[in-house]
Design a protein around this motif. Structure first.
Motif, PDB file in Angstrom:
ATOM      1  N   GLU A  44       0.828  -1.213   0.000  1.00 32.00           N
ATOM      2  CA  GLU A  44       0.000   0.000   0.000  1.00 32.00           C
ATOM      3  C   GLU A  44       0.859   1.258   0.000  1.00 32.00           C
ATOM      4  O   GLU A  44       0.536   2.248  -0.670  1.00 32.00           O
ATOM      5  N   CYS A  45       1.953   1.215   0.733  1.00 30.89           N
ATOM      6  CA  CYS A  45       2.877   2.352   0.741  1.00 30.89           C
ATOM      7  C   CYS A  45       3.454   2.574  -0.645  1.00 30.89           C
ATOM      8  O   CYS A  45       3.492   3.709  -1.150  1.00 30.89           O
ATOM      9  N   ALA A  46       3.910   1.499  -1.287  1.00 33.34           N
ATOM     10  CA  ALA A  46       4.504   1.616  -2.621  1.00 33.34           C
ATOM     11  C   ALA A  46       3.497   2.177  -3.621  1.00 33.34           C
ATOM     12  O   ALA A  46       3.836   3.021  -4.460  1.00 33.34           O
ATOM     13  N   ILE A  47       2.246   1.729  -3.533  1.00 35.82           N
ATOM     14  CA  ILE A  47       1.212   2.199  -4.460  1.00 35.82           C
ATOM     15  C   ILE A  47       0.893   3.670  -4.220  1.00 35.82           C
ATOM     16  O   ILE A  47       0.892   4.486  -5.146  1.00 35.82           O
ATOM     17  N   ALA A  48       0.607   4.021  -2.973  1.00 35.09           N
ATOM     18  CA  ALA A  48       0.182   5.383  -2.659  1.00 35.09           C
ATOM     19  C   ALA A  48       1.250   6.417  -3.003  1.00 35.09           C
ATOM     20  O   ALA A  48       0.949   7.467  -3.586  1.00 35.09           O
ATOM     21  N   PHE A  49       2.503   6.121  -2.669  1.00 33.94           N
ATOM     22  CA  PHE A  49       3.542   7.123  -2.879  1.00 33.94           C
ATOM     23  C   PHE A  49       4.115   7.101  -4.287  1.00 33.94           C
ATOM     24  O   PHE A  49       4.666   8.107  -4.744  1.00 33.94           O
ATOM     25  N   SER A  50       3.952   5.992  -5.003  1.00 33.74           N
ATOM     26  CA  SER A  50       4.340   5.982  -6.418  1.00 33.74           C
ATOM     27  C   SER A  50       3.449   6.938  -7.207  1.00 33.74           C
ATOM     28  O   SER A  50       3.878   7.542  -8.181  1.00 33.74           O
ATOM     29  N   SER A  51       2.192   7.091  -6.767  1.00 34.43           N
ATOM     30  CA  SER A  51       1.267   8.008  -7.433  1.00 34.43           C
ATOM     31  C   SER A  51       1.718   9.455  -7.296  1.00 34.43           C
ATOM     32  O   SER A  51       1.356  10.297  -8.117  1.00 34.43           O
ATOM     33  N   TYR A  52       2.509   9.740  -6.272  1.00 37.85           N
ATOM     34  CA  TYR A  52       3.047  11.093  -6.106  1.00 37.85           C
ATOM     35  C   TYR A  52       4.437  11.227  -6.730  1.00 37.85           C
ATOM     36  O   TYR A  52       4.700  12.143  -7.513  1.00 37.85           O
ATOM     37  N   PHE A  53       5.331  10.313  -6.398  1.00 39.82           N
ATOM     38  CA  PHE A  53       6.717  10.446  -6.847  1.00 39.82           C
ATOM     39  C   PHE A  53       6.914  10.070  -8.315  1.00 39.82           C
ATOM     40  O   PHE A  53       8.026  10.193  -8.831  1.00 39.82           O
TER      41      PHE A  53
END
Length: 280
Positions: A44-53
């Motif tokens: 979930e962390c990888a998904i959520a923050f990939s959408s920003y970075f």
């Protein structure tokens, strides 16, 4: 010597992208092999923050979408919504993975996570207990040690009542041990049960590290501020309480986040952040 805000911004972006790449590699997404991060994978962390970075590394969004379609069963959707909300509080995200559906079309760049890899302890627990609060609770206790329900809920972006319910069930089953005091109920994993899983104390929390990074980039190091050190230092002071909380939740360094003057607090943040980067 104090780090210049432009250099600090570059450092934050580089390390956030590096951590996300390592997360995706551990989770089974192909990319150029590199030094593995000393942290546990967190879908979930990888998904959520990939959408920003992804605005700094475009391939992150594609990998995130492809992985989510191929490995939908490994996603805790309620936790993902909480993490996305934490990100959206700072910046609008372009893609909502909660709307993604499993795909029968496979990508040659995406494989199923290797549950035997120590970095994928959470994946292993989800294979056993499902992508549920129960798996999250056990993961936290295995990697962070004894805690109460609120500490687990905050650190793992979970509902506190749901966490307490699972802890009580696990205590009845003899999986966790409860220790009560006048103020709180502390839980720890039963020793024999913990022996079934190869684990170690988590050196850094990816979601809190990346949330701190996002806050600094969006709240303190924006393009319109970056050329004026006074404005940058003032912005760091404006976010002092929240930023200190995020960084301390990200990991423990033998440093203090303090400073009565703006430039002093900024310097303490750069030192603490640099220390966190040595942990992965």
């Amino acid at each position: 010597m104090m780090m210049h805000p432009k250099s600090f911004k570059t450092l934050i972006i580089d390390n956030a992208v590096r951590l996300l790449w390592d997360q995706w590699v551990n989770l089974g997404a192909w990319s150029k092999p590199g030094q593995s991060a000393k942290v546990f994978s967190d879908p979930e962390c990888a998904i959520a923050f990939s959408s920003y970075f992804c605005k700094h590394e475009k391939r992150l969004e594609k990998i995130s979408l492809d992985w989510s379609k191929a490995n939908l069963q490994y996603i805790n959707h309620s936790r993902l919504k909480r993490l996305r909300k934490a990100v959206v509080d700072h910046i609008q995200l372009p893609v909502d993975i909660s709307e993604v559906h499993a795909s029968t079309t496979s990508s040659k760049y995406i494989t199923e996570p290797d549950a035997s890899d120590i970095s994928n302890l959470l994946i292993r627990l989800r294979l056993i207990f499902g992508s549920t609060t129960r798996a999250e609770v056990i993961f936290h206790l295995l990697t962070m040690g004894r805690a109460n329900s609120n500490q687990i809920a905050v650190h793992r972006f979970l509902n506190q009542k749901a966490v307490l319910l699972e802890l009580e069930k696990l205590a009845k089953a003899g999986v966790v041990v409860e220790k009560r005091s006048a103020r709180e109920r502390l839980f720890s994993v039963q020793r024999n049960f913990a022996g079934l899983f190869e684990s170690e104390i988590q050196s850094i929390s990816p979601p809190w590290f990346l949330l701190a990074s996002l806050l600094m980039l969006e709240g303190c190091l924006r393009d319109e501020l970056i050329d004026d050190e006074y404005l940058v230092f003032s912005a760091f002071m404006d976010h002092k309480r929240k930023l200190s909380d995020y960084l301390q939740k990200a990991g423990e360094c033998n440093l203090t986040l303090s400073g009565s003057r703006a430039y002093e607090f900024y310097e303490s943040v750069t030192d603490y952040y640099t220390c966190l980067c040595t942990l992965f």
